[in-house]
Enzyme design. Structure first.
Site, PDB file in Angstrom:
ATOM      1  N   ARG A 113       0.798  -1.231   0.000  1.00 45.99           N
ATOM      2  CA  ARG A 113       0.000   0.000   0.000  1.00 45.99           C
ATOM      3  C   ARG A 113       0.830   1.280   0.000  1.00 45.99           C
ATOM      4  NH1 ARG A 113      -2.263  -3.973   2.756  1.00 45.99           N
ATOM      5  NH2 ARG A 113      -4.438  -4.452   2.338  1.00 45.99           N
ATOM      6  N   HIS A 138      -0.901  -2.530  -4.545  1.00 49.74           N
ATOM      7  CA  HIS A 138      -0.357  -3.416  -5.581  1.00 49.74           C
ATOM      8  C   HIS A 138      -0.339  -2.798  -6.978  1.00 49.74           C
ATOM      9  CE1 HIS A 138       0.040  -6.390  -2.566  1.00 49.74           C
ATOM     10  NE2 HIS A 138      -1.150  -6.955  -2.641  1.00 49.74           N
ATOM     11  N   HIS A 210       3.028 -12.737  -5.516  1.00 50.38           N
ATOM     12  CA  HIS A 210       1.881 -12.858  -4.615  1.00 50.38           C
ATOM     13  C   HIS A 210       1.293 -14.271  -4.611  1.00 50.38           C
ATOM     14  CE1 HIS A 210      -1.492 -11.536  -2.251  1.00 50.38           C
ATOM     15  NE2 HIS A 210      -1.163 -10.271  -2.342  1.00 50.38           N
ATOM     16  N   ASP A 282      -1.784  -9.889   8.432  1.00 50.75           N
ATOM     17  CA  ASP A 282      -1.591  -9.175   7.158  1.00 50.75           C
ATOM     18  C   ASP A 282      -0.594  -8.055   7.465  1.00 50.75           C
ATOM     19  OD1 ASP A 282      -1.790  -8.251   4.608  1.00 50.75           O
ATOM     20  OD2 ASP A 282      -3.924  -7.749   4.686  1.00 50.75           O
ATOM     21  N   GLU A 347       5.062 -12.438   1.072  1.00 49.75           N
ATOM     22  CA  GLU A 347       5.426 -11.515  -0.003  1.00 49.75           C
ATOM     23  C   GLU A 347       6.662 -10.736   0.428  1.00 49.75           C
ATOM     24  OE1 GLU A 347       1.674  -9.205  -0.820  1.00 49.75           O
ATOM     25  OE2 GLU A 347       0.913 -10.721   0.541  1.00 49.75           O
TER      26      GLU A 347
HETATM   27  C1  GLA Z   1      -1.997  -8.280   0.121  1.00 51.36           C
HETATM   28  C2  GLA Z   1      -2.576  -7.353   1.107  1.00 51.36           C
HETATM   29  C3  GLA Z   1      -3.846  -7.913   1.659  1.00 51.36           C
HETATM   30  C4  GLA Z   1      -4.804  -8.239   0.535  1.00 51.36           C
HETATM   31  C5  GLA Z   1      -4.139  -9.162  -0.433  1.00 51.36           C
HETATM   32  C6  GLA Z   1      -5.008  -9.411  -1.618  1.00 51.36           C
HETATM   33  O1  GLA Z   1      -1.422  -9.356   0.710  1.00 51.36           O
HETATM   34  O2  GLA Z   1      -1.685  -7.045   2.148  1.00 51.36           O
HETATM   35  O3  GLA Z   1      -4.437  -6.984   2.508  1.00 51.36           O
HETATM   36  O4  GLA Z   1      -5.175  -7.076  -0.121  1.00 51.36           O
HETATM   37  O5  GLA Z   1      -2.944  -8.617  -0.871  1.00 51.36           O
HETATM   38  O6  GLA Z   1      -6.308  -9.780  -1.274  1.00 51.36           O
END
Ligand code: GLA
Length: 382
Positions: A113, A138, A210, A282, A347
Protein backbone atom coordinates in the site's frame (compact mmCIF):
# COMPACT_ATOMS: atom_id res chain seq x y z
CA UNK A 1 20.24 -24.77 -27.48
CA UNK A 2 19.03 -21.28 -28.34
CA UNK A 3 15.33 -20.74 -28.14
CA UNK A 4 13.90 -19.01 -31.18
CA UNK A 5 11.29 -16.70 -29.79
CA UNK A 6 8.38 -16.45 -32.18
CA UNK A 7 4.69 -16.51 -31.43
CA UNK A 8 4.20 -19.38 -33.89
CA UNK A 9 6.86 -21.46 -32.25
CA UNK A 10 5.36 -20.81 -28.86
CA UNK A 11 1.81 -21.59 -29.89
CA UNK A 12 2.64 -25.21 -30.56
CA UNK A 13 2.92 -27.38 -27.50
CA UNK A 14 6.50 -28.53 -27.81
CA UNK A 15 9.46 -29.28 -25.65
CA UNK A 16 11.87 -26.42 -26.28
CA UNK A 17 14.77 -27.18 -23.98
CA UNK A 18 16.40 -30.30 -22.65
CA UNK A 19 19.55 -29.96 -20.64
CA UNK A 20 22.76 -31.72 -21.50
CA UNK A 21 22.56 -34.21 -18.69
CA UNK A 22 19.43 -35.73 -20.23
CA UNK A 23 21.73 -37.53 -22.64
CA UNK A 24 22.99 -41.10 -22.30
CA UNK A 25 21.35 -42.26 -19.08
CA UNK A 26 23.37 -44.95 -17.31
CA UNK A 27 22.04 -47.66 -15.07
CA UNK A 28 23.02 -45.76 -11.94
CA UNK A 29 21.74 -42.35 -13.02
CA UNK A 30 18.02 -42.21 -13.77
CA UNK A 31 17.09 -40.21 -16.84
CA UNK A 32 16.58 -36.55 -16.05
CA UNK A 33 13.04 -35.31 -16.54
CA UNK A 34 14.22 -31.75 -17.01
CA UNK A 35 12.34 -29.79 -19.67
CA UNK A 36 10.66 -26.52 -20.49
CA UNK A 37 7.39 -26.94 -22.33
CA UNK A 38 5.29 -24.19 -23.81
CA UNK A 39 1.60 -24.21 -24.55
CA UNK A 40 -1.10 -21.62 -25.11
CA UNK A 41 -2.92 -20.80 -21.87
CA UNK A 42 -5.44 -18.46 -23.47
CA UNK A 43 -5.83 -15.33 -25.57
CA UNK A 44 -6.14 -11.74 -24.43
CA UNK A 45 -6.67 -8.73 -26.72
CA UNK A 46 -6.00 -11.05 -29.68
CA UNK A 47 -2.60 -12.09 -28.35
CA UNK A 48 -1.84 -15.65 -27.26
CA UNK A 49 -0.68 -16.01 -23.67
CA UNK A 50 1.99 -18.68 -23.26
CA UNK A 51 2.25 -21.07 -20.34
CA UNK A 52 5.80 -22.20 -19.59
CA UNK A 53 6.04 -25.45 -17.64
CA UNK A 54 9.45 -26.01 -16.12
CA UNK A 55 10.11 -29.54 -14.93
CA UNK A 56 13.26 -30.39 -13.00
CA UNK A 57 15.32 -33.58 -12.99
CA UNK A 58 13.09 -35.30 -10.42
CA UNK A 59 9.81 -34.34 -12.10
CA UNK A 60 8.71 -31.50 -9.80
CA UNK A 61 7.35 -28.65 -11.89
CA UNK A 62 6.29 -25.03 -11.94
CA UNK A 63 3.91 -23.40 -14.46
CA UNK A 64 4.15 -19.68 -15.21
CA UNK A 65 2.10 -17.63 -17.67
CA UNK A 66 2.83 -14.40 -19.50
CA UNK A 67 -0.29 -12.71 -18.09
CA UNK A 68 0.86 -11.13 -14.81
CA UNK A 69 3.91 -13.44 -14.77
CA UNK A 70 1.57 -15.63 -12.71
CA UNK A 71 2.80 -18.86 -11.12
CA UNK A 72 -0.23 -21.01 -11.97
CA UNK A 73 1.02 -24.32 -10.56
CA UNK A 74 3.80 -25.73 -8.40
CA UNK A 75 3.86 -29.51 -8.18
CA UNK A 76 5.92 -30.62 -5.22
CA UNK A 77 6.50 -34.06 -3.71
CA UNK A 78 5.19 -34.90 -0.24
CA UNK A 79 7.24 -37.08 2.10
CA UNK A 80 6.10 -40.21 0.21
CA UNK A 81 7.09 -38.71 -3.12
CA UNK A 82 3.54 -37.91 -4.30
CA UNK A 83 3.40 -34.73 -6.36
CA UNK A 84 0.75 -32.20 -5.39
CA UNK A 85 0.00 -28.65 -6.46
CA UNK A 86 0.83 -26.26 -3.58
CA UNK A 87 -0.38 -22.93 -4.99
CA UNK A 88 -3.88 -21.50 -5.43
CA UNK A 89 -4.99 -20.39 -8.87
CA UNK A 90 -7.37 -20.98 -11.75
CA UNK A 91 -7.65 -23.42 -14.66
CA UNK A 92 -8.28 -20.71 -17.26
CA UNK A 93 -6.92 -17.35 -18.30
CA UNK A 94 -10.46 -15.93 -18.34
CA UNK A 95 -10.82 -16.68 -14.64
CA UNK A 96 -7.58 -14.81 -13.86
CA UNK A 97 -8.70 -11.86 -15.97
CA UNK A 98 -12.20 -11.76 -14.43
CA UNK A 99 -11.39 -11.64 -10.71
CA UNK A 100 -8.31 -12.70 -8.81
CA UNK A 101 -6.91 -11.69 -5.43
CA UNK A 102 -3.45 -11.55 -7.07
CA UNK A 103 -3.04 -15.37 -7.11
CA UNK A 104 0.62 -16.10 -8.03
CA UNK A 105 1.19 -12.75 -9.71
CA UNK A 106 4.06 -10.32 -9.99
CA UNK A 107 2.79 -7.27 -8.12
CA UNK A 108 4.03 -3.78 -8.92
CA UNK A 109 5.05 -1.15 -9.66
CA UNK A 110 4.56 -0.84 -5.93
CA UNK A 111 3.56 -4.02 -4.14
CA UNK A 112 1.52 -3.34 -0.98
CA UNK A 113 0.00 0.00 0.00
CA UNK A 114 0.79 3.66 -0.57
CA UNK A 115 -1.16 5.90 1.80
CA UNK A 116 -3.83 8.03 0.16
CA UNK A 117 -2.44 7.01 -3.26
CA UNK A 118 0.05 9.90 -3.07
CA UNK A 119 3.78 10.33 -2.76
CA UNK A 120 6.40 12.94 -3.50
CA UNK A 121 9.81 12.77 -5.15
CA UNK A 122 12.09 15.83 -5.39
CA UNK A 123 9.19 18.18 -4.58
CA UNK A 124 6.76 16.79 -7.18
CA UNK A 125 3.62 15.04 -5.92
CA UNK A 126 2.35 12.00 -7.82
CA UNK A 127 -1.19 10.67 -7.57
CA UNK A 128 -2.09 7.02 -7.97
CA UNK A 129 -5.45 5.31 -8.37
CA UNK A 130 -6.95 4.52 -4.98
CA UNK A 131 -8.20 0.90 -5.00
CA UNK A 132 -8.08 -0.29 -1.38
CA UNK A 133 -10.06 1.90 1.02
CA UNK A 134 -8.30 5.26 0.93
CA UNK A 135 -5.02 3.74 -0.33
CA UNK A 136 -3.37 2.49 -3.50
CA UNK A 137 -2.63 -1.26 -3.41
CA UNK A 138 -0.36 -3.42 -5.58
CA UNK A 139 0.30 -0.91 -8.38
CA UNK A 140 -3.24 0.36 -8.93
CA UNK A 141 -6.16 -0.64 -11.13
CA UNK A 142 -4.06 -2.29 -13.83
CA UNK A 143 -0.89 -3.22 -12.01
CA UNK A 144 1.87 -5.58 -13.09
CA UNK A 145 -0.38 -8.52 -12.20
CA UNK A 146 -2.68 -7.64 -15.12
CA UNK A 147 -0.26 -6.89 -17.96
CA UNK A 148 1.32 -9.20 -20.51
CA UNK A 149 4.94 -10.03 -19.83
CA UNK A 150 7.06 -11.30 -22.73
CA UNK A 151 8.43 -14.69 -21.70
CA UNK A 152 11.71 -16.15 -22.99
CA UNK A 153 13.45 -19.29 -21.75
CA UNK A 154 16.86 -18.43 -20.33
CA UNK A 155 20.07 -19.63 -22.00
CA UNK A 156 20.85 -21.83 -18.99
CA UNK A 157 17.78 -23.93 -19.83
CA UNK A 158 16.37 -23.94 -16.31
CA UNK A 159 14.38 -20.72 -16.29
CA UNK A 160 12.15 -18.23 -18.04
CA UNK A 161 12.62 -14.53 -18.06
CA UNK A 162 9.60 -12.19 -18.30
CA UNK A 163 9.95 -8.61 -19.54
CA UNK A 164 7.56 -5.68 -19.49
CA UNK A 165 7.96 -2.00 -20.30
CA UNK A 166 5.73 0.26 -18.21
CA UNK A 167 5.22 3.63 -19.86
CA UNK A 168 5.86 6.98 -18.15
CA UNK A 169 2.74 7.87 -16.16
CA UNK A 170 1.25 4.37 -16.23
CA UNK A 171 -1.06 4.01 -13.21
CA UNK A 172 0.25 7.42 -12.09
CA UNK A 173 3.88 6.37 -11.64
CA UNK A 174 6.61 8.56 -13.17
CA UNK A 175 9.24 7.25 -15.59
CA UNK A 176 9.36 4.67 -18.34
CA UNK A 177 10.26 1.54 -16.42
CA UNK A 178 11.87 -1.49 -18.06
CA UNK A 179 11.35 -4.51 -15.85
CA UNK A 180 12.52 -8.13 -16.07
CA UNK A 181 11.51 -10.89 -13.70
CA UNK A 182 13.33 -14.21 -14.15
CA UNK A 183 12.11 -17.45 -12.65
CA UNK A 184 14.67 -20.24 -12.27
CA UNK A 185 13.61 -23.76 -11.27
CA UNK A 186 16.47 -25.82 -9.88
CA UNK A 187 16.91 -29.55 -9.38
CA UNK A 188 16.86 -28.86 -5.62
CA UNK A 189 13.23 -27.70 -5.87
CA UNK A 190 14.13 -24.04 -5.51
CA UNK A 191 12.11 -21.41 -7.31
CA UNK A 192 14.44 -18.44 -7.59
CA UNK A 193 12.95 -15.12 -8.67
CA UNK A 194 15.32 -12.38 -9.85
CA UNK A 195 13.89 -8.91 -10.35
CA UNK A 196 15.57 -6.14 -12.33
CA UNK A 197 14.37 -2.71 -13.47
CA UNK A 198 15.56 0.66 -14.71
CA UNK A 199 13.84 4.00 -15.26
CA UNK A 200 14.32 7.21 -17.22
CA UNK A 201 12.87 9.45 -14.45
CA UNK A 202 13.02 9.22 -10.65
CA UNK A 203 10.30 6.82 -9.53
CA UNK A 204 9.46 4.32 -6.78
CA UNK A 205 9.48 0.55 -7.13
CA UNK A 206 8.66 -2.47 -4.99
CA UNK A 207 8.15 -5.79 -6.76
CA UNK A 208 7.07 -9.08 -5.27
CA UNK A 209 5.35 -12.34 -6.08
CA UNK A 210 1.88 -12.86 -4.62
CA UNK A 211 1.64 -16.68 -4.59
CA UNK A 212 -0.84 -18.19 -2.15
CA UNK A 213 0.61 -21.42 -0.74
CA UNK A 214 -1.18 -24.38 0.78
CA UNK A 215 1.39 -27.14 1.21
CA UNK A 216 -1.24 -29.72 2.15
CA UNK A 217 -3.75 -29.70 -0.69
CA UNK A 218 -3.34 -26.55 -2.77
CA UNK A 219 -6.26 -24.75 -1.13
CA UNK A 220 -8.95 -27.36 -0.43
CA UNK A 221 -8.56 -26.87 3.35
CA UNK A 222 -7.45 -23.99 5.61
CA UNK A 223 -3.77 -23.25 6.29
CA UNK A 224 -4.32 -22.94 10.06
CA UNK A 225 -2.37 -26.15 10.84
CA UNK A 226 0.64 -25.03 8.80
CA UNK A 227 3.54 -24.28 11.12
CA UNK A 228 5.27 -20.97 10.48
CA UNK A 229 8.56 -19.45 11.53
CA UNK A 230 9.31 -15.83 10.59
CA UNK A 231 12.87 -14.67 11.13
CA UNK A 232 11.95 -11.25 12.51
CA UNK A 233 12.33 -9.55 15.90
CA UNK A 234 10.36 -6.52 14.68
CA UNK A 235 7.44 -5.57 12.45
CA UNK A 236 5.76 -2.43 11.19
CA UNK A 237 2.43 -1.97 13.05
CA UNK A 238 -0.37 -0.48 11.00
CA UNK A 239 -3.44 1.73 11.31
CA UNK A 240 -6.98 0.57 10.58
CA UNK A 241 -6.35 0.91 6.81
CA UNK A 242 -3.16 -1.21 6.99
CA UNK A 243 -0.77 1.74 6.55
CA UNK A 244 2.35 1.53 8.78
CA UNK A 245 2.45 3.96 11.70
CA UNK A 246 6.16 4.49 11.00
CA UNK A 247 7.28 2.59 14.06
CA UNK A 248 9.58 -0.46 13.95
CA UNK A 249 8.01 -2.34 16.87
CA UNK A 250 9.31 -5.27 18.87
CA UNK A 251 7.44 -8.56 18.53
CA UNK A 252 8.10 -9.51 22.16
CA UNK A 253 4.92 -10.84 23.75
CA UNK A 254 2.83 -10.34 20.61
CA UNK A 255 0.63 -12.98 18.89
CA UNK A 256 2.38 -11.79 15.72
CA UNK A 257 5.69 -13.18 16.98
CA UNK A 258 6.66 -16.23 14.86
CA UNK A 259 10.28 -16.57 15.91
CA UNK A 260 9.38 -19.95 17.44
CA UNK A 261 7.69 -22.20 14.85
CA UNK A 262 3.96 -21.95 15.64
CA UNK A 263 0.75 -23.16 14.02
CA UNK A 264 -0.82 -20.26 12.14
CA UNK A 265 -4.20 -20.95 13.77
CA UNK A 266 -2.85 -21.02 17.32
CA UNK A 267 -3.23 -17.29 18.04
CA UNK A 268 -5.03 -15.91 14.96
CA UNK A 269 -8.23 -15.38 16.97
CA UNK A 270 -6.51 -13.60 19.88
CA UNK A 271 -7.90 -10.27 21.07
CA UNK A 272 -5.33 -7.96 19.53
CA UNK A 273 -5.70 -4.60 17.80
CA UNK A 274 -3.22 -5.44 15.02
CA UNK A 275 -4.90 -8.78 14.26
CA UNK A 276 -8.19 -6.89 14.21
CA UNK A 277 -6.89 -4.35 11.67
CA UNK A 278 -5.65 -7.12 9.39
CA UNK A 279 -8.66 -9.41 9.95
CA UNK A 280 -5.92 -11.88 10.88
CA UNK A 281 -2.27 -11.77 9.84
CA UNK A 282 -1.59 -9.18 7.16
CA UNK A 283 1.61 -7.53 8.36
CA UNK A 284 5.09 -6.60 7.26
CA UNK A 285 7.92 -8.21 9.19
CA UNK A 286 11.39 -6.69 9.40
CA UNK A 287 13.70 -9.57 8.51
CA UNK A 288 16.57 -10.11 10.96
CA UNK A 289 19.79 -10.15 8.97
CA UNK A 290 23.54 -9.74 9.56
CA UNK A 291 24.48 -8.86 6.01
CA UNK A 292 23.10 -7.87 2.62
CA UNK A 293 22.06 -10.59 0.18
CA UNK A 294 19.81 -13.57 0.63
CA UNK A 295 18.67 -14.14 4.22
CA UNK A 296 16.12 -16.56 5.62
CA UNK A 297 12.80 -14.74 5.95
CA UNK A 298 10.46 -17.58 6.86
CA UNK A 299 9.94 -21.33 6.99
CA UNK A 300 6.53 -22.92 6.69
CA UNK A 301 5.78 -26.62 7.03
CA UNK A 302 2.72 -28.83 6.87
CA UNK A 303 2.75 -31.72 9.36
CA UNK A 304 0.52 -34.20 7.49
CA UNK A 305 2.28 -34.21 4.11
CA UNK A 306 5.71 -33.25 5.46
CA UNK A 307 6.04 -30.55 2.82
CA UNK A 308 8.08 -27.53 3.88
CA UNK A 309 9.22 -24.29 2.28
CA UNK A 310 11.98 -21.82 3.14
CA UNK A 311 11.70 -18.26 1.90
CA UNK A 312 15.02 -16.50 1.38
CA UNK A 313 15.27 -12.94 0.18
CA UNK A 314 17.49 -9.94 -0.36
CA UNK A 315 14.53 -7.69 0.61
CA UNK A 316 14.29 -6.03 4.02
CA UNK A 317 10.72 -7.19 4.70
CA UNK A 318 8.13 -9.89 4.19
CA UNK A 319 4.35 -9.45 4.29
CA UNK A 320 2.69 -12.42 5.94
CA UNK A 321 -0.93 -12.56 4.77
CA UNK A 322 -3.09 -15.41 6.07
CA UNK A 323 -5.69 -15.33 3.26
CA UNK A 324 -8.18 -13.44 5.42
CA UNK A 325 -10.18 -12.08 2.49
CA UNK A 326 -10.74 -15.42 0.76
CA UNK A 327 -14.44 -16.19 1.23
CA UNK A 328 -15.29 -19.11 -1.04
CA UNK A 329 -16.34 -17.07 -4.07
CA UNK A 330 -13.22 -17.85 -6.09
CA UNK A 331 -13.66 -21.22 -7.78
CA UNK A 332 -10.14 -22.38 -8.44
CA UNK A 333 -8.28 -25.27 -10.03
CA UNK A 334 -10.23 -28.50 -10.03
CA UNK A 335 -13.45 -26.61 -9.09
CA UNK A 336 -12.23 -26.00 -5.54
CA UNK A 337 -13.93 -23.04 -3.84
CA UNK A 338 -11.18 -21.29 -1.92
CA UNK A 339 -12.54 -20.75 1.57
CA UNK A 340 -11.43 -18.32 4.28
CA UNK A 341 -7.70 -18.78 4.97
CA UNK A 342 -7.15 -21.60 2.50
CA UNK A 343 -3.87 -20.05 1.32
CA UNK A 344 -1.03 -18.02 2.83
CA UNK A 345 1.26 -15.45 1.24
CA UNK A 346 4.83 -14.57 2.16
CA UNK A 347 5.43 -11.51 0.00
CA UNK A 348 9.06 -10.42 0.17
CA UNK A 349 9.26 -6.66 -0.22
CA UNK A 350 10.28 -3.24 1.01
CA UNK A 351 7.98 -2.00 3.75
CA UNK A 352 4.49 -0.77 2.85
CA UNK A 353 4.13 2.96 2.19
CA UNK A 354 7.92 3.49 2.12
CA UNK A 355 7.55 6.42 -0.34
CA UNK A 356 5.85 8.37 2.50
CA UNK A 357 7.97 7.03 5.38
CA UNK A 358 11.35 8.77 5.55
CA UNK A 359 12.69 6.34 8.18
CA UNK A 360 12.03 3.20 6.10
CA UNK A 361 14.59 1.88 3.57
CA UNK A 362 14.16 3.86 0.36
CA UNK A 363 12.21 2.57 -2.64
CA UNK A 364 13.25 5.43 -4.93
CA UNK A 365 14.86 4.38 -8.22
CA UNK A 366 16.71 7.01 -10.26
CA UNK A 367 17.90 7.06 -13.87
CA UNK A 368 21.26 5.30 -14.19
CA UNK A 369 20.52 3.00 -11.24
CA UNK A 370 19.42 -0.64 -11.53
CA UNK A 371 16.81 -2.10 -9.23
CA UNK A 372 17.96 -5.65 -8.50
CA UNK A 373 16.61 -8.08 -5.96
CA UNK A 374 16.09 -11.82 -5.51
CA UNK A 375 13.87 -14.18 -3.58
CA UNK A 376 14.02 -17.98 -3.35
CA UNK A 377 11.19 -20.32 -2.40
CA UNK A 378 12.87 -23.62 -1.50
CA UNK A 379 10.73 -26.74 -1.11
CA UNK A 380 11.61 -29.94 0.72
CA UNK A 381 10.02 -32.52 3.02
CA UNK A 382 10.42 -33.42 6.65
C1 GLA B 1 -2.00 -8.28 0.12
C2 GLA B 1 -2.58 -7.35 1.11
C3 GLA B 1 -3.85 -7.91 1.66
C4 GLA B 1 -4.80 -8.24 0.53
C5 GLA B 1 -4.14 -9.16 -0.43
C6 GLA B 1 -5.01 -9.41 -1.62
O1 GLA B 1 -1.42 -9.36 0.71
O2 GLA B 1 -1.68 -7.05 2.15
O3 GLA B 1 -4.44 -6.98 2.51
O4 GLA B 1 -5.18 -7.08 -0.12
O5 GLA B 1 -2.94 -8.62 -0.87
O6 GLA B 1 -6.31 -9.78 -1.27
Amino acid sequence: MRFKHTRTARAASVVVALLAWACAPTQTEPESMRSIETSQFGVIEGEPVTLFTLTNASGASVGIIEYGGIVVSLNMPDRDGNLGDVVLGFDTLDAYVADTPYFGAITGRYANRIAGGKFEIDGTTYELPVNNGPNSLHGGIKGFDKVIWQGTPTESGDGVSFSYVSQDGEEGYPGRLEATVSYTWTDDNELQIDYEASTDKPTVINLTNHSYFNLKDGGASPILDHVLMINADHYTPVDATSIPLGEIASLDGSPLDFREPTAIGARIGDENEQLGFGAGYDHNYVISRDADGLALAATVSEPETGRAMDVLTAEPGVQFYSGNFLDGHHIGKGQVAYQHRSGLCLETQHYPDSPNQPDFPSTVLRPGETYKTSTVYKFYTR
